[in-house]
Write a protein that holds these residues in place. Structure first.
Motif, short mmCIF file in Angstrom:
data_model
loop_
_atom_site.label_atom_id
_atom_site.label_comp_id
_atom_site.label_asym_id
_atom_site.label_seq_id
_atom_site.Cartn_x
_atom_site.Cartn_y
_atom_site.Cartn_z
N LEU A 1 2.26 -45.18 -5.64
CA LEU A 1 1.88 -44.04 -6.74
C LEU A 1 0.68 -44.33 -7.67
CD1 LEU A 1 5.57 -43.89 -7.81
CD2 LEU A 1 4.17 -42.47 -6.26
N ASP A 2 0.12 -45.48 -7.46
CA ASP A 2 -1.29 -46.11 -8.31
C ASP A 2 -2.13 -45.14 -7.66
OD1 ASP A 2 -1.28 -47.19 -5.47
OD2 ASP A 2 -3.29 -48.15 -6.10
N ALA A 3 -2.18 -44.29 -6.46
CA ALA A 3 -3.30 -43.46 -5.97
C ALA A 3 -2.94 -42.05 -6.52
CB ALA A 3 -3.52 -43.89 -4.61
N LEU A 4 -2.28 -41.91 -7.47
CA LEU A 4 -2.06 -40.59 -7.92
C LEU A 4 -3.47 -39.98 -8.68
CD1 LEU A 4 1.32 -40.75 -9.66
CD2 LEU A 4 0.73 -39.69 -7.48
N PRO A 5 -3.60 -38.58 -8.67
CA PRO A 5 -4.87 -38.12 -9.04
C PRO A 5 -5.54 -38.82 -10.05
CG PRO A 5 -3.22 -36.27 -8.48
CD PRO A 5 -2.59 -37.67 -8.64
N HIS A 6 -4.90 -39.54 -11.28
CA HIS A 6 -5.68 -40.04 -12.10
C HIS A 6 -6.46 -41.21 -12.16
CE1 HIS A 6 -1.64 -41.33 -12.67
NE2 HIS A 6 -1.89 -42.26 -13.56
N ASN A 7 -6.21 -41.80 -11.01
CA ASN A 7 -6.35 -43.31 -10.75
C ASN A 7 -7.84 -43.08 -10.61
OD1 ASN A 7 -7.59 -44.90 -8.27
ND2 ASN A 7 -5.79 -46.13 -8.80
N GLY A 8 -8.58 -44.35 -11.27
CA GLY A 8 -9.88 -44.38 -11.47
C GLY A 8 -10.59 -44.37 -9.89
N ALA A 9 -10.08 -45.48 -9.19
CA ALA A 9 -10.72 -45.57 -7.83
C ALA A 9 -10.74 -44.17 -7.16
CB ALA A 9 -10.04 -46.55 -7.09
N VAL A 10 -9.64 -43.12 -7.12
CA VAL A 10 -9.63 -42.13 -6.42
C VAL A 10 -10.78 -41.12 -7.17
CG1 VAL A 10 -8.47 -39.92 -6.22
CG2 VAL A 10 -7.43 -42.00 -5.99
N VAL A 11 -10.83 -41.20 -8.44
CA VAL A 11 -11.88 -40.17 -9.00
C VAL A 11 -13.26 -40.67 -8.79
CG1 VAL A 11 -12.75 -39.45 -11.37
CG2 VAL A 11 -10.24 -39.61 -11.19
N THR A 12 -13.58 -41.96 -8.71
CA THR A 12 -14.71 -42.61 -8.28
C THR A 12 -15.18 -42.08 -7.00
OG1 THR A 12 -14.57 -44.20 -9.95
CG2 THR A 12 -16.19 -44.63 -8.17
N LEU A 13 -14.29 -42.46 -6.01
CA LEU A 13 -14.49 -42.05 -4.49
C LEU A 13 -14.95 -40.95 -4.29
CD1 LEU A 13 -14.31 -42.62 -1.52
CD2 LEU A 13 -11.84 -42.47 -1.66
N LEU A 14 -14.12 -39.57 -5.14
CA LEU A 14 -14.34 -38.37 -4.79
C LEU A 14 -15.67 -37.88 -5.41
CD1 LEU A 14 -10.94 -36.61 -5.76
CD2 LEU A 14 -11.91 -36.80 -3.56
N ALA A 15 -16.21 -38.68 -6.41
CA ALA A 15 -17.39 -38.47 -6.97
C ALA A 15 -18.60 -38.86 -6.11
CB ALA A 15 -17.53 -38.99 -8.49
#
Length: 460
Positions: free
Chosen positions: A412-426
């Motif tokens: 659940l740490d990798a839900l959409p608001h996770n910083g690493a997820v946002v950074t990876l998509l960017a």
């Protein structure tokens, strides 16, 4: 019920505003203080005596790991070692196995101690070129990187120097190699679920004649690097990673245990137990030795050593203070009267099996905060001693508690608001709409399934 509703609303605001880009350094203390005031606690006292104290404890305990990990990542990047490993993996597996090549490349780097953020930056250009050559949709790149960097090498593989594997050590008196068989089983499940999903998605795209460029925006152009840059020999690139793993094993199992640590018990040294610090010492020393190895082997490739060390040190600042802010936020939430009700609800989930409530509480907190290490720290700070007692009463080894705790941080740490997820998509030039489904399957569904399996195994 009003107190629990306040906690839910506060956490919902944290998730929403963090997703909207508000800094956690501002958001976490502000929301924590407001919630404390509404609950009748002194607002300034909650900030200085609870939030800041908990935040400071986290920084004091884990800053060396963040700093050395960031330095090591920058050294591997600037020396070209990360690039060498990436291209070697791609050349051996070939275009037919482009997805597997990227996953393996990310896994080798993160298991060797390179920060997942550095891995994302270093591997994306390789993934872009390889996926273009194989005509695999570019929208699958974030899922492939997430599988290799955000899952089994972060929480499950025995000996990984990731912070998620280091935080449980002082609470349970364990090392980074705790419960290796459970970790290997969890790793295989995460890898299998993620890889099968990505291959299936690529096959479906191929049947629908969707290629690499179809998921790119119309105005985007894919630019190839004119120059591959420095790429030292493979043995030089792999040597620092081998040093991390070997030094960590030897220090934690052979050199540091069994020595006279009577001085640690004195107030001047924090009245600590050897098992509280040996695991962290091992990772600190192994990362330091790995940094030296990179420098010695690649000195002529590092055009300016200061140019590598300076950015590396700066890269450690924001991640640790963001995570520490979430730890402080969680400490204030735990001080609210309503949290005691929530805690008892979680602990009563399975009275005879603390592994179930342990895994649920950590995964929920990791999802709420959008941080694996932050959620784990909050849970262990408030419930670590209690779970240790429950584990001993149930005959559960501390090593099992450690591994379940570490694996529970992923999911659940990798839900959409996770910083690493946002950074990876960017980094990959993708949006949540294009690529988050793949990230969800490989970094949320797979780890949750793996957690369920090892909890069942450990319970038996």
């Amino acid at each position: 019920m009003a107190g629990i509703l306040l906690i839910v609303i506060t956490l919902g605001l944290l998730i929403y505003l963090a997703w909207r880009g508000v800094s956690l350094l501002i958001l976490a203390p502000l929301l924590a203080v407001i919630a404390a005031g509404i609950s009748g606690l002194p607002m300034l006292g909650s900030y200085t005596q609870i939030f800041m104290v908990s935040m400071g404890r986290f920084v004091v305990a884990y800053f060396p790991l963040f700093l050395l990990g960031a330095l090591f990542g920058k050294l591997m990047e600037f020396s070209g070692a990360a690039r060498s490993i990436g291209y070697w993996t791609v050349n051996r597996l070939g275009e037919r196995h482009a997805i597997l090549a990227i996953v393996v490349c990310c896994a080798v780097l993160t298991y060797g101690g390179v920060s997942l953020f550095v891995v994302a930056f270093a591997v994306f250009p390789i993934a872009r070129a390889l996926f273009k050559a194989a005509d695999i949709p570019a929208r699958l790149i974030p899922g492939a990187i997430a599988l290799g960097a955000f899952t089994f090498t972060m929480t499950a593989l025995p000996g990984t120097p990731a912070i998620q594997n280091a935080i449980p050590m002082p609470y349970f008196g364990t090392t980074a190699f705790a419960a290796p068989w459970l970790g290997l089983v969890a790793s295989l499940i995460m890898m299998a679920v993620g890889y099968v999903w990505l291959k299936r998605r690529a096959a479906v795209a191929h049947r629908h004649q969707e290629g690499f460029a179809d998921s790119l925006a119309a105005e985007e152009t894919v630019q190839e690097s004119e120059e591959e840059g420095l790429r030292p020999p493979l043995w030089k690139a792999l040597a620092p990673i081998i040093v991390v793993l070997a030094a960590n094993l030897v220090l934690s199992k052979l050199i540091l245990p069994g020595r006279d640590y009577a001085w640690l018990a004195t107030p001047a040294w924090g009245a600590a137990r050897p098992e509280d610090v040996i695991g962290v010492w091992s990772i600190i020393a192994s990362l330091f030795l790995a940094c030296l190895t990179v420098i010695v082997l690649n000195l002529r490739h590092l055009r300016s050593l200061g140019a590598s060390l300076g950015p590396g040190a700066q890269d450690a600042m924001l991640p640790i203070f963001n995570t520490a802010s979430l730890v402080g936020f969680g400490a204030v939430m735990a001080a609210l009267p309503a949290f005691a009700v929530l805690r008892e609800m979680i602990l009563s989930m399975a009275p005879g099996n603390p592994l179930i409530s342990l895994s649920v509480s950590i995964n929920l907190l990791a999802g709420i905060t959008g941080s694996a290490s932050g959620g784990m720290s909050i849970a262990l700070e408030t419930l670590g001693a209690r779970y240790m007692e429950l584990g001993q009463a149930a005959g559960i080894a501390p090593e099992v508690l450690h591994r379940v705790t570490a694996v529970a941080t992923g999911g659940l740490d990798a839900l959409p608001h996770n910083g690493a997820v946002v950074t990876l998509l960017a980094i990959c030039g993708m949006t949540h709409g294009k690529s988050y489904l793949d990230i969800f399957v490989v970094a949320v569904a797979g780890p949750v399934l793996a957690l369920s399996v090892i909890v069942a195994m450990a319970s038996l």
